[in-house]
Design an enzyme around this catalytic site. Structure first.
Site, mmCIF file in Angstrom:
data_model
loop_
_atom_site.group_PDB
_atom_site.id
_atom_site.type_symbol
_atom_site.label_atom_id
_atom_site.label_comp_id
_atom_site.label_asym_id
_atom_site.label_seq_id
_atom_site.Cartn_x
_atom_site.Cartn_y
_atom_site.Cartn_z
ATOM 1 N N HIS A 76 85.086 62.661 -26.835
ATOM 2 C CA HIS A 76 84.118 63.112 -27.859
ATOM 3 C C HIS A 76 84.419 64.637 -27.989
ATOM 4 C CE1 HIS A 76 80.611 60.066 -27.675
ATOM 5 N NE2 HIS A 76 81.634 59.417 -27.674
ATOM 6 N N TYR A 201 71.220 64.733 -28.597
ATOM 7 C CA TYR A 201 70.016 65.230 -27.703
ATOM 8 C C TYR A 201 68.901 65.503 -28.908
ATOM 9 C CZ TYR A 201 73.365 65.773 -23.781
ATOM 10 O OH TYR A 201 74.028 65.649 -22.778
ATOM 11 N N PRO A 293 69.648 65.929 -14.987
ATOM 12 C CA PRO A 293 70.557 65.405 -15.769
ATOM 13 C C PRO A 293 71.128 65.877 -17.263
ATOM 14 C CG PRO A 293 68.901 63.722 -15.698
ATOM 15 C CD PRO A 293 68.464 64.870 -14.908
HETATM 16 P P1 FAD Z 1 76.073 59.476 -4.796
HETATM 17 O O1 FAD Z 1 76.668 59.104 -5.977
HETATM 18 O O2 FAD Z 1 74.550 59.560 -4.803
HETATM 19 O O3 FAD Z 1 77.062 58.878 -3.478
HETATM 20 C C1 FAD Z 1 76.405 58.914 -2.310
HETATM 21 C C2 FAD Z 1 76.614 57.660 -1.471
HETATM 22 O O4 FAD Z 1 76.313 57.929 -0.137
HETATM 23 C C3 FAD Z 1 75.944 56.409 -2.134
HETATM 24 O O5 FAD Z 1 76.676 55.550 -2.245
HETATM 25 C C4 FAD Z 1 74.914 56.139 -0.963
HETATM 26 O O6 FAD Z 1 74.749 54.697 -0.688
HETATM 27 C C5 FAD Z 1 75.783 56.529 0.333
HETATM 28 N N1 FAD Z 1 74.642 57.159 1.252
HETATM 29 C C6 FAD Z 1 73.615 57.652 1.614
HETATM 30 N N2 FAD Z 1 73.202 57.828 2.672
HETATM 31 C C7 FAD Z 1 74.226 57.171 3.610
HETATM 32 C C8 FAD Z 1 74.142 57.073 4.833
HETATM 33 N N3 FAD Z 1 72.890 57.433 5.670
HETATM 34 N N4 FAD Z 1 75.286 56.479 5.383
HETATM 35 C C9 FAD Z 1 76.377 55.951 4.607
HETATM 36 N N5 FAD Z 1 76.244 56.204 3.422
HETATM 37 C C10 FAD Z 1 75.171 56.957 2.611
HETATM 38 N N6 FAD Z 1 73.832 62.501 -13.487
HETATM 39 C C11 FAD Z 1 74.229 62.709 -14.752
HETATM 40 O O7 FAD Z 1 74.766 63.710 -15.381
HETATM 41 N N7 FAD Z 1 73.412 61.948 -15.781
HETATM 42 C C12 FAD Z 1 72.677 60.968 -15.443
HETATM 43 O O8 FAD Z 1 72.236 60.050 -15.987
HETATM 44 C C13 FAD Z 1 72.215 60.542 -14.141
HETATM 45 N N8 FAD Z 1 71.482 59.772 -13.613
HETATM 46 C C14 FAD Z 1 71.255 59.586 -12.236
HETATM 47 C C15 FAD Z 1 70.341 58.371 -11.878
HETATM 48 C C16 FAD Z 1 70.055 58.531 -10.404
HETATM 49 C C17 FAD Z 1 69.143 57.326 -10.179
HETATM 50 C C18 FAD Z 1 70.460 59.420 -9.657
HETATM 51 C C19 FAD Z 1 70.465 59.066 -8.136
HETATM 52 C C20 FAD Z 1 71.499 60.256 -10.197
HETATM 53 C C21 FAD Z 1 71.880 60.597 -11.381
HETATM 54 N N9 FAD Z 1 72.775 61.449 -11.671
HETATM 55 C C22 FAD Z 1 73.034 61.462 -12.804
HETATM 56 C C23 FAD Z 1 73.242 62.271 -11.086
HETATM 57 C C24 FAD Z 1 74.999 61.647 -10.717
HETATM 58 O O9 FAD Z 1 75.007 60.362 -10.808
HETATM 59 C C25 FAD Z 1 75.338 62.364 -9.147
HETATM 60 O O10 FAD Z 1 75.320 63.803 -9.213
HETATM 61 C C26 FAD Z 1 76.543 61.706 -8.554
HETATM 62 O O11 FAD Z 1 76.168 60.153 -8.296
HETATM 63 C C27 FAD Z 1 76.958 62.431 -7.209
HETATM 64 O O12 FAD Z 1 77.833 61.824 -6.665
HETATM 65 P P2 FAD Z 1 77.668 61.924 -4.941
HETATM 66 O O13 FAD Z 1 78.847 61.145 -4.885
HETATM 67 O O14 FAD Z 1 77.860 63.281 -4.803
HETATM 68 O O15 FAD Z 1 76.636 61.295 -4.684
HETATM 69 C C1 DHB Z 2 74.602 60.480 -20.236
HETATM 70 C C2 DHB Z 2 73.759 61.332 -19.211
HETATM 71 C C3 DHB Z 2 73.400 62.562 -19.476
HETATM 72 O O1 DHB Z 2 72.899 62.760 -18.353
HETATM 73 C C4 DHB Z 2 73.737 63.265 -20.382
HETATM 74 O O2 DHB Z 2 73.206 64.468 -20.428
HETATM 75 C C5 DHB Z 2 74.409 62.575 -21.367
HETATM 76 C C6 DHB Z 2 74.840 61.279 -21.194
HETATM 77 C C7 DHB Z 2 75.118 59.020 -20.153
HETATM 78 O O3 DHB Z 2 74.605 58.394 -19.092
HETATM 79 O O4 DHB Z 2 75.706 58.696 -20.920
#
Ligand code: FAD
Ligand code: DHB
Length: 398
Positions: A76, A201, A293
């Site tokens: 995009h 948005y 987000p």
């Molecule tokens: P995570 O993806 O959270 O991965 C962490 C992993 O560690 C998970 O698989 C978990 O199961 C595992 N874990 C946790 N505790 C333990 C333990 N004690 N032992 C072993 N494993 C463990 N960002 C956006 O930009 N747009 C969005 O729309 C958006 N929606 C989101 C919705 C939700 C519900 C959440 C929680 C986050 C969202 N985010 C969004 C943020 C984005 O998804 C995260 O920033 C991203 O997933 C970060 O990646 P990570 O690997 O740091 O953590």
């Molecule tokens: C999406 C999520 C976001 O937080 C955003 O700012 C834009 C797009 C998505 O899930 O597509």
């Protein structure tokens, strides 16, 4: 009696941060074991973010795990800000030439990384309960779980906001900065052709709405809802009615509806723990910081952290020098705080605050008018949205 295993880097969490770190270490010839609490099916199905910054796309492609993303992801070159009865395009191709975003679901990134790790003989242990970390302030840290002890040189805490890693750091060693917002996001995935080519948005008196997508037949939407909202209060008809109410605000725009495949509510929070390290434990991704987000930064920050961490750990094995490891937190936090500000700013600009007075609404409108009419203000939004380029760190970028 605990059975003993050894690896160079013990990684907690198989989200984007943990999996990408394991892969980047593998490319440097460094072994790791990933320990994940949930099942493989669960992490591969977890619907979350979808916007990849240019730097994240480049990192995945350069690391050899971007083939499907480059084929199926949607590049995009702009987004729309919709308010006051009109749409305003922020044109990345003009404002930040050569930089764009790619819309590709987080769970697809996770699937690609798991497949690549397993194909290369990498070890990911799923459904591992009761993970605990030990001896973080020594040269021989370890992780225990289910009657096993994993000895390692370093531990990467990639276990998200609610994980065990950050909570294992002694009180007083971290400084926490945080903010909560008086609203949440209700997100849905729907089997319907997107009604727009680029993300919308939308700012409204009734609250924010976002139209995103995952492919030619799949749309993703978010609605600002009260912080204590429950999915029980949001039957499908109410969700579509509210999306129409908040998105059908420009002449001729009609929102197509379809079956809802998935629904979830995400609280909105800003959080940073500093430093992103305690002894031999390094925090990366959501384990260290959370953004609301609105700026689509969470996943991208996770990728940026582990890019730096893989290089710092690689440098230690190659040279014996801890220089880059010692700079890990400081280097990551610079980007983290830029994204914190951007995400807070986008959130503040586009949402309805309960406490908002008429004055606050006028300020929002004034800034929206500015950002959609001034090249300088639009460039500020665009360069943050597509992602600030990586700074050289050690040999990176050299
Ligand atoms: P995570 O993806 O959270 O991965 C962490 C992993 O560690 C998970 O698989 C978990 O199961 C595992 N874990 C946790 N505790 C333990 C333990 N004690 N032992 C072993 N494993 C463990 N960002 C956006 O930009 N747009 C969005 O729309 C958006 N929606 C989101 C919705 C939700 C519900 C959440 C929680 C986050 C969202 N985010 C969004 C943020 C984005 O998804 C995260 O920033 C991203 O997933 C970060 O990646 P990570 O690997 O740091 O953590
Ligand atoms: C999406 C999520 C976001 O937080 C955003 O700012 C834009 C797009 C998505 O899930 O597509």
């Amino acid at each position: 009696m605990l059975s003993l295993m050894r690896t160079q880097v013990g990684i907690i969490g198989a989200g984007p941060a943990g999996l990408l770190l394991s892969h980047l270490l593998h490319l440097r010839g460094i072994s790791s074991v990933v320990l994940e609490k949930r099942s493989r099916e669960y992490v591969e199905r977890r619907v979350r973010a979808g916007v990849l910054e240019q730097g994240t796309v480049d990192t995945l492609a350069e690391a050899g795990v971007g083939e499907r993303m480059l084929r199926e992801g949607l590049p995009h070159h702009g987004i729309e800000l919709r308010y006051g009865g009109a749409g305003h395009r922020i044109a990345f191709e003009r404002l930040v030439p050569g930089r764009a975003i790619t819309v590709y679901g987080q769970q697809e990134v996770v699937k690609d990384l798991i497949a690549a790790r397993l194909a290369a003989g990498g070890e990911i242990r799923f459904e591992v309960p009761d993970v605990a970390v030990h001896d973080l302030d020594t040269d021989t840290p370890s992780i225990t779980f289910q009657g096993e002890r994993l000895e390692c040189d370093f531990i990467a805490g990639c276990d998200g906001f609610h994980g065990v890693s950050r909570r294992s750091i002694p009180e007083g060693a971290l400084t926490v900065y945080d903010r909560t917002y008086p609203f949440a996001w209700l997100g849905i995935l729907a089997k319907v052709k997107p009604s727009t080519e680029e993300l919308i948005y939308a700012y409204n008196d009734e609250g924010f709405a976002l139209h995103s997508m995952r492919g030619p037949e799949i749309s993703r939407f978010y609605l600002q809802v009260p912080p204590d909202a429950s999915l029980d209060d949001w039957p499908d008809e109410r969700i579509w009615a509210e999306l129409k109410n908040r998105l059908e605000t420009v002449p001729g725009f009609e929102l197509a509806t379809g079956p809802i495949l998935e629904k979830g509510i995400t609280p909105m929070r800003s959080f940073v723990a500093e430093p992103m390290r305690y002894g031999r434990l390094f925090l990366a991704g959501d384990a260290a910081h959370i953004v609301p987000p609105t700026g689509a930064k969470g996943l991208n920050l996770a990728a940026a952290d582990v890019r730096v961490l893989a290089e710092a750990i690689g440098h230690w094995y190659e040279t014996g020098s801890a220089d880059l490891l010692d700079r890990y937190s400081e280097v990551c936090l610079k980007r983290v705080w830029r994204a914190q500000h951007f995400s807070w700013w986008m959130t503040t600009l586009l949402h309805t605050f309960d406490t908002d007075d008429a004055y606050g609404r006028r300020l929002q409108r004034s800034y929206l008018d500015y950002v959609t009419s001034s090249e300088a203000a639009a460039t500020t939004l665009a360069e943050n949205y597509v992602g600030i380029p990586f700074e050289p760190f050690g040999s990176l970028g050299a």
